[in-house]
Design a protein around this motif. Structure first.
Motif, short mmCIF file in Angstrom:
data_model
loop_
_atom_site.label_atom_id
_atom_site.label_comp_id
_atom_site.label_asym_id
_atom_site.label_seq_id
_atom_site.Cartn_x
_atom_site.Cartn_y
_atom_site.Cartn_z
N LYS A 268 -19.82 18.27 1.81
CA LYS A 268 -20.29 17.75 1.51
C LYS A 268 -21.72 18.49 2.06
O LYS A 268 -21.85 19.16 3.06
CB LYS A 268 -21.15 16.63 1.58
CG LYS A 268 -20.24 15.81 -0.24
CD LYS A 268 -20.11 14.32 0.50
CE LYS A 268 -19.49 13.90 -0.44
NZ LYS A 268 -20.07 13.47 -1.83
N PHE A 269 -23.06 18.37 1.75
CA PHE A 269 -24.21 18.89 2.20
C PHE A 269 -24.05 18.58 3.44
O PHE A 269 -24.77 16.73 3.54
CB PHE A 269 -25.04 19.37 1.67
CG PHE A 269 -25.69 20.02 0.30
CD1 PHE A 269 -26.28 21.28 0.18
CD2 PHE A 269 -24.91 19.82 -0.84
CE1 PHE A 269 -26.00 22.32 -0.49
CE2 PHE A 269 -24.94 21.25 -1.48
CZ PHE A 269 -25.71 22.17 -1.50
N ASN A 270 -24.81 19.11 5.11
CA ASN A 270 -25.29 18.21 5.97
C ASN A 270 -26.52 17.76 6.66
O ASN A 270 -27.38 19.98 6.49
CB ASN A 270 -24.36 18.90 6.92
CG ASN A 270 -22.42 19.00 6.47
OD1 ASN A 270 -22.09 19.70 6.55
ND2 ASN A 270 -22.11 17.90 7.05
N ASN A 271 -27.12 17.03 6.21
CA ASN A 271 -28.47 17.39 5.62
C ASN A 271 -29.13 17.46 7.22
O ASN A 271 -29.06 16.35 7.97
CB ASN A 271 -29.42 16.39 5.47
CG ASN A 271 -28.59 16.01 3.74
OD1 ASN A 271 -28.15 16.88 2.69
ND2 ASN A 271 -27.12 14.85 3.96
N PRO A 272 -30.23 18.64 7.29
CA PRO A 272 -30.53 18.08 8.40
C PRO A 272 -32.12 17.11 8.74
O PRO A 272 -31.90 16.89 7.68
CB PRO A 272 -31.77 19.03 8.33
CG PRO A 272 -31.91 20.22 7.23
CD PRO A 272 -30.90 19.39 6.93
N VAL A 273 -31.65 16.71 10.22
CA VAL A 273 -32.79 14.99 10.30
C VAL A 273 -33.74 15.16 11.83
O VAL A 273 -33.13 15.78 12.78
CB VAL A 273 -31.52 14.38 10.97
CG1 VAL A 273 -32.06 12.95 11.55
CG2 VAL A 273 -30.61 13.77 9.62
N GLN A 274 -34.90 15.36 11.45
CA GLN A 274 -35.75 14.98 12.42
C GLN A 274 -35.45 14.53 13.57
O GLN A 274 -35.21 13.62 13.20
CB GLN A 274 -37.41 15.63 11.50
CG GLN A 274 -37.90 16.04 12.47
CD GLN A 274 -39.54 14.70 11.79
OE1 GLN A 274 -39.75 14.98 10.69
NE2 GLN A 274 -40.72 14.67 12.56
N GLY A 275 -35.79 15.75 14.55
CA GLY A 275 -35.77 14.54 16.13
C GLY A 275 -37.08 14.33 16.09
O GLY A 275 -38.45 14.06 15.56
N ALA A 276 -37.60 14.26 18.04
CA ALA A 276 -38.42 13.73 18.64
C ALA A 276 -39.74 14.19 18.60
O ALA A 276 -40.35 14.00 19.63
CB ALA A 276 -38.05 13.60 20.16
N ILE A 277 -40.23 14.76 17.53
CA ILE A 277 -40.71 16.11 17.39
C ILE A 277 -41.80 16.27 16.24
O ILE A 277 -40.99 15.96 15.68
CB ILE A 277 -41.28 17.57 18.58
CG1 ILE A 277 -40.24 17.96 17.62
CG2 ILE A 277 -41.10 17.66 19.84
CD1 ILE A 277 -39.91 19.61 18.41
N GLY A 278 -42.74 16.25 16.02
CA GLY A 278 -43.61 16.25 14.97
C GLY A 278 -43.47 17.10 13.89
O GLY A 278 -44.10 18.50 13.11
#
Length: 542
Positions: A268-278
């Protein structure tokens, strides 16, 4: 639909009286515009059924009275013309889940309603005031509203202050017996103090007041502790910044090779997830590019022998996995000359929890989002020239999601503002870039920094945030929705806040392409009216 068209075609024919056979030939030129217009409508209906073109609203009973060009104009409308690109977009809000995890050094349950209380406590801000720029939340560290409150703009570094432990001390109100006693605590003008909440319970009036910041300071967009400042912003002391020429390391972090996490059997698509910066602008762009054209994403180059010999805990490893991507110059803020950037698989992990601190994948078996973020930071910073494998990731705070898609694909960025378009125009814009309800061009949307009437008060719809546009849906052919994906990879649990026009539980009956995503995708649907109200603009790379 075909029956309606056939009736409209036959009705004028049946009403014509032919005095002799030759007269029927004189009617053919008059019927030709009707026939051609009807064919155009049938063709448009076919495209609409495939999700390629919006369905028209055609007055079939007037076909015999209108010229052919009128129907061709209504059926095959001109595509939406892009607006002038904004000078500089500063879109982005820090992911509070990732930030609090980095501060505490422990993992949080992002899908639990109780996590909101932990976030509010650690970030020293009421939960419902974290997600709108009008409250000067710490999630917008380094940003402020412009004078017209229509866009975000950077705060000058000299206006960013570091809070000490003494600044965060809370005054003792235990001796307050009357409102007049508040004057001894520095609250002289009670009539000017804002009342945030007031409720009468069992004969008692309970109020929450908002005192001046001089009475009790908390984290904000311009005032923060040294830990939060160094974790999530590029604002650091000059002495510290000068020591980062050979590489940058976040507090409580250590650069660690994560090649062993890479797995090539994902389905399946592995979705990027945001971390501790904006940097939601970059994460949303990555997701949109990967979703519309998975083959455009480069994965790390790794040999099986090297993978088996590399350990996650081997912190001194040079990395058995490397990633080389070409990034393209598009001018303006956060840009660099076109070049190919190569990075290894070392990324910052928290020293306590050993969790990835910044961009990560929704699936632990994939590492490309971490490496793309690292490559982007290396490209736009001075580290690209020094070939450092420890670039400063905080330079990615706040950017342009539309331009980012173009920088990743070398396509042309096109911007579309919501204020100058109707709801149906915005939906048509999405549908014109879709096939089978799914986008085939990278498409993003970004919200207003603040709501005028209804503030952003939850973690699903966040102010000044970029979202990936994945497609559109019309379940049971009733309401029509735009499908979005949150860069934080999560939607807010039920019961915390609510917005009209939002659907956060998406299944294959509602939108079939959701089957391609994993269960931690952060996908939700929004009605076109709510979309136009909350979002400032959209963009596509094509």
């Amino acid at each position: 639909m075909p029956n309606l068209i056939l009736t409209s075609l036959l009705s004028p024919i049946s009403s014509i009286n032919h005095p002799h056979p030759k007269a029927s030939g004189q009617c053919l030129p008059a019927l030709l515009p009707i026939i051609l217009g009807s064919c155009a409508i049938i063709f448009n209906t076919f495209l609409s059924a495939l999700g390629i073109w919006p369905s028209p609203t055609i007055p079939f009973n007037n076909l015999s009275k209108a010229p052919m060009l009128h129907y061709l104009t209504m059926t095959v409308t001109k595509p939406e013309q892009p607006d002038t690109p904004p000078k500089n977009l500063h879109v982005g809000a820090i992911n509070p889940f990732a930030l609090v995890e980095a501060v505490l050094g422990r993992k949080l349950d992002w899908n639990s309603a109780s996590t909101s209380r932990i976030i509010a406590t650690i970030l020293q801000t009421d939960y419902d005031e974290l997600f709108d720029m009008s409250f000067n939340s710490i999630l917008y560290a380094g940003l402020k509203l412009d004078d017209r409150e229509e866009a975000a703009e950077p705060i000058d570094s000299k206006d960013v202050h570091t809070l000490t432990e003494r600044d965060l001390l809370t005054p003792d109100f235990s001796r307050i017996k009357k409102l007049s006693d508040l004057g001894y605590m520095g609250l002289k003008d009670l009539g000017a103090i804002r009342v945030k909440h007031a409720v009468m319970t069992n004969g008692n009036l309970r109020m929450t007041l908002e005192p001046p910041r001089s009475l009790g300071k908390t984290l904000s967009n311009s005032e923060m502790t040294a830990l939060v400042r160094d974790l999530a912003t590029p604002f650091r002391a000059e002495s510290q910044a000068s020591g980062e020429k050979k590489g940058w390391t976040p507090p409580n972090g250590i650069w660690t090779d994560i090649s062993s996490l890479y797995r090539q059997d994902a389905t399946k698509f592995n979705n990027p997830v945001q971390g501790a910066i904006g940097n939601s602008w970059l994460i949303a762009a990555l997701m949109s590019v990967a979703w519309s054209d998975p083959s455009s994403i480069t994965h790390c180059n790794q040999t099986p022998a090297a993978a088996s010999s590399t350990s996650k805990k081997d912190k001194n490893s040079e990395g058995s996995c490397t990633l080389s991507i070409k990034l393209y110059s598009k001018g303006g803020h956060l840009d660099a000359p076109t070049q190919t950037i190569t990075v290894n698989a070392q990324v910052p992990l928290n020293t306590s929890s050993e969790m990835v601190m910044y961009a990560r994948s929704s699936d632990e078996g994939e590492i490309w989002p971490c490496l793309y973020e690292k490559a982007f930071a290396k490209w736009i910073s001075s580290s690209a020239k020094s070939c450092s494998e420890h670039p400063d990731l905080t330079v990615l705070s706040h950017g342009d999601p539309v331009k980012a898609m173009a920088q990743l694909t070398n396509k042309n960025p096109e911007y579309f503002l919501t204020s100058s378009r109707r709801e149906q125009d915005l939906l048509g814009l999405v549908r014109s870039h879709c096939v089978n309800l799914r986008t085939i061009y990278p498409l993003v949307a970004y919200t207003h920094p603040t709501f005028c009437n209804n503030k952003f008060r939850g973690a699903t719809l966040v102010g000044n945030m970029a979202y990936s546009v994945l497609g559109w849906a019309a379940p049971q052919e009733r309401k029509q929705y735009i499908i979005l994906r949150h860069p934080w990879g999560v939607c807010e649990p039920d019961g915390l806040t609510s917005y009209s026009g939002l659907v956060t539980k998406i299944d294959t009956k509602f939108w079939p392409p959701v089957e391609l995503l994993d269960g931690k995708s952060g996908v939700f649907a929004i009605e076109t009216g709510a979309f136009r109200e909350a979002f400032s603009g959209m963009g596509v790379a094509k």
